[in-house]
Design an enzyme around this catalytic site. Structure first.
Site, PDB file in Angstrom:
ATOM      1  N   ARG A  52     -15.529  -2.718  -4.106  1.00  0.00           N
ATOM      2  CA  ARG A  52     -15.584  -3.598  -5.276  1.00  0.00           C
ATOM      3  C   ARG A  52     -15.310  -2.900  -6.593  1.00  0.00           C
ATOM      4  NH1 ARG A  52     -21.012  -7.073  -4.958  1.00  0.00           N
ATOM      5  NH2 ARG A  52     -19.750  -8.612  -6.039  1.00  0.00           N
ATOM      6  N   GLN A  65     -10.177  -5.919  -7.555  1.00  0.00           N
ATOM      7  CA  GLN A  65     -11.042  -6.927  -8.188  1.00  0.00           C
ATOM      8  C   GLN A  65     -10.530  -8.354  -8.067  1.00  0.00           C
ATOM      9  OE1 GLN A  65     -12.245  -5.395 -12.027  1.00  0.00           O
ATOM     10  NE2 GLN A  65     -13.555  -3.862 -11.064  1.00  0.00           N
ATOM     11  N   ASP A 104     -11.941  -9.925  -4.912  1.00  0.00           N
ATOM     12  CA  ASP A 104     -13.379  -9.798  -4.709  1.00  0.00           C
ATOM     13  C   ASP A 104     -14.059 -11.167  -4.584  1.00  0.00           C
ATOM     14  OD1 ASP A 104     -16.029  -9.198  -4.679  1.00  0.00           O
ATOM     15  OD2 ASP A 104     -15.994  -7.893  -6.442  1.00  0.00           O
ATOM     16  N   SER A 143     -17.824 -11.519  -5.609  1.00  0.00           N
ATOM     17  CA  SER A 143     -17.992 -11.696  -7.049  1.00  0.00           C
ATOM     18  C   SER A 143     -17.606 -13.096  -7.485  1.00  0.00           C
ATOM     19  CB  SER A 143     -17.136 -10.688  -7.823  1.00  0.00           C
ATOM     20  OG  SER A 143     -17.724  -9.419  -7.784  1.00  0.00           O
ATOM     21  N   TYR A 161     -23.875  -2.266  -6.494  1.00  0.00           N
ATOM     22  CA  TYR A 161     -25.163  -2.929  -6.305  1.00  0.00           C
ATOM     23  C   TYR A 161     -26.270  -2.032  -6.820  1.00  0.00           C
ATOM     24  CZ  TYR A 161     -23.134  -6.404  -3.217  1.00  0.00           C
ATOM     25  OH  TYR A 161     -22.403  -7.427  -2.711  1.00  0.00           O
TER      26      TYR A 161
END
Lengths: 367, 367
Positions: free
Chosen positions: A118, A124, A127, A130, A225
């Site tokens: 990620r 991105q 992703d 997300s 994370y």
């Protein structure tokens, strides 16, 4: 892409699921590139994309069996995954919880968007975690505002001034940031907290305050994370948080650690100290637990002291058109990366592929 | 106020009603002025004001019979009104639909906030219809956003740009203005229409566009409401509106004419031309009809073409703390106007009293 490439979109079968893996706009991108696109009957119906919109975009609407039989690449969202796949087929979706050994054994190439690196900037646009978290964070505020018995904004009227709601967002990932942004749009006074102190700047740039806890311990982890805290760290943090929670009208929790039980952030005791009419939305509520002691996935309950606790599982599916459009774009970006002249080339030395390819050539890749 | 003045707050009994006529903050204002305040058991419970909060504010929490027996002034929201009132008691509430002859016969002084001369600037702090419409207009947008399958704001993310929702507000009274403001806060592109062209400036000041219809006929009426149009005027306007409605994602209608059937603004045909996923919220839906042909009060339905039509009756009651706080302030402002040294003096030569006093001295005043 070569003409023989056939991509199929299946209808999701999980209860409450209203999203579809590919929207009509995405169909056109694939057919323009020379692919044949099959869409299972009614696959997009609950996302407000009727079959006719797929036909107009150049897809063939077919029964599930036809899609499964003829597809080289199958696009889905998540479990339960289609059964009856055969050797050489490529399955792309969110594969957390999938039976990878079985897929490997069948010779299916399983590509899971949850494995995406990620933090890689070229990844991105692919992703999906997300993009779906973004939808969930937006919706969490609307869900809270819907049951909150007061206004979110400060309103000055002839009948006097109503104060703004005080919103506390716990966990400042994609969902938390969008929750902050949406609550701010609605005029609430927003405070946010995350164990990663480097999120403070982004919180403040959205017009919210960052909560500084005396017991805070930096907890940045891998892959964007937060890391899991120790039991002692969690308890100290919770205790200090309790006092802050009681001073807020709406609390939205978004703290998840992949594959693990989410940290407990809002205890029963903290909820008991909140005033009647307050609302707690737990975006981390799921089969492994949640951030809120009293939350249950899919359940809204009102405590004896008048606090509404919402176990907000799967909120992205409740904004199905926006969520599907974003997921569809994520898939297309990944397909563009994987396909070369109409052929999918598996290359595990590629950083993105090393993350997302879960089974290939009869084996689990160990990604 | 003299010590013998006893004001009672009754629990509302209409289905779905969660508001209370006086909140604890209002109790204190009355007790500070020397009144005795009785509050029926659990009167504020659904508005998140437990009995203990009334006791703390200086009220006595009592059974309904006690409140009815001892009160000089009874504060309520609306029908069904309390029965068993006696000569000399003063009932204050929203009395549209009340059996005024019966109240007059019993010798009750019935004061109805719906009769307030709304344009009088000193009456605006007492304007309960406006304060409740304000709540309803706010909530209408949240109700729409809750079911709308896309984002309201334009959102630019790694997965691409989501366009803003296009919201059309029909009827620019208090509810319409608050709906415009709330939809704007959430980032929607808002257009509004009212048959009173003088509302255009206010619409624009909120960042929305004013829809100019070629068939528009100025329709400003009495008392701050729009006047009723003729059947021909309505039809021409509707026809032109249809085309505009089809270009919007969310339509919120708020056009009411007091005591009359609301004008039909959104026909079945117009809804059929909307795209799947669109939402129509009819704030005028009620026993006399609504602004939307397909709406039914209290019912949410999804049409065959995927449009959600919400007959949004009584939305103010679904934001009960904010609505009660505003109503409570309206009542206090009226009480301050009516009471002189603890006595309520009826004086029908006063412009405000001439509007709100509906029965007195055994007769209907004809207000």
């Amino acid at each position: 892409m070569r003409a023989e490439l056939t991509v199929a979109v299946l209808r999701e079968t999980a209860p409450g699921e209203r999203r579809v893996a590919l929207v009509p706009e995405g169909v056109r991108a694939l057919t323009d590139a020379g692919a044949r696109v099959l869409v299972e009957n009614a696959a997009g119906e609950l996302a407000h994309h009727p079959d006719s919109s797929y036909t107009e975009a150049g897809a063939e609407v077919v029964p599930r069996e036809t899609a499964l039989a003829q597809a080289g690449i199958l696009l889905v969202l998540h479990c339960p995954l289609p059964t009856g796949l055969r050797k050489g087929q490529v399955l792309i979706g969110l594969l957390a919880g999938a039976d990878l050994p079985a897929l490997a054994e069948r010779g299916v190439t399983a590509i899971g968007l949850e494995g995406l690196p990620r933090k890689l900037s070229r990844a991105q646009s692919m992703d999906a975690l997300s993009s779906q978290d973004n939808v969930a964070g937006y919706k969490a505020v609307l869900v809270a505002a819907q049951v909150y018995p007061r206004y979110l904004p400060m309103l000055i009227t002839a009948a006097g001034t109503a104060p703004p709601a005080r919103v506390l967002v716990l966990g400042v990932g994609v969902a938390g940031l969008q929750a902050i942004g949406t609550a701010r749009r609605l005029g609430a006074v927003v405070t946010a907290y995350d164990i990663r102190p480097e999120t403070a700047e982004e919180v403040r740039s959205l017009g919210a305050s960052f909560l500084e806890l005396a017991t805070a311990i930096a907890g940045s982890g891998q892959g964007g994370y937060a890391r899991a805290l120790t039991a002692e760290e969690e308890q100290a943090q919770r205790h200090e948080l309790d006092a802050h929670i009681a001073r807020h009208d709406i609390v939205i929790t978004t703290a998840r650690v992949p594959g693990r039980k989410p940290p407990l952030l809002v205890t029963e005791q903290a909820v008991k100290a909140m005033v009647s009419g307050s609302v707690v939305v737990d975006l981390a509520a799921g089969p492994l637990g949640g951030n809120v002691e009293l939350s249950e996935p899919g359940v809204t309950r009102v405590t004896e002291n008048g606090v509404t606790v919402i176990g907000a599982e799967g909120l992205a599916a409740t904004v199905p058109s926006a969520a599907s459009a974003a997921y569809s774009r994520n898939l297309l970006a990944l397909l563009r990366h994987l396909l070369h002249e109409g052929e999918l080339r598996i290359d595990l030395t590629d950083e993105i592929q090393a993350g997302v390819v879960r089974t290939h050539d009869g084996r689990e890749t160990g990604a």
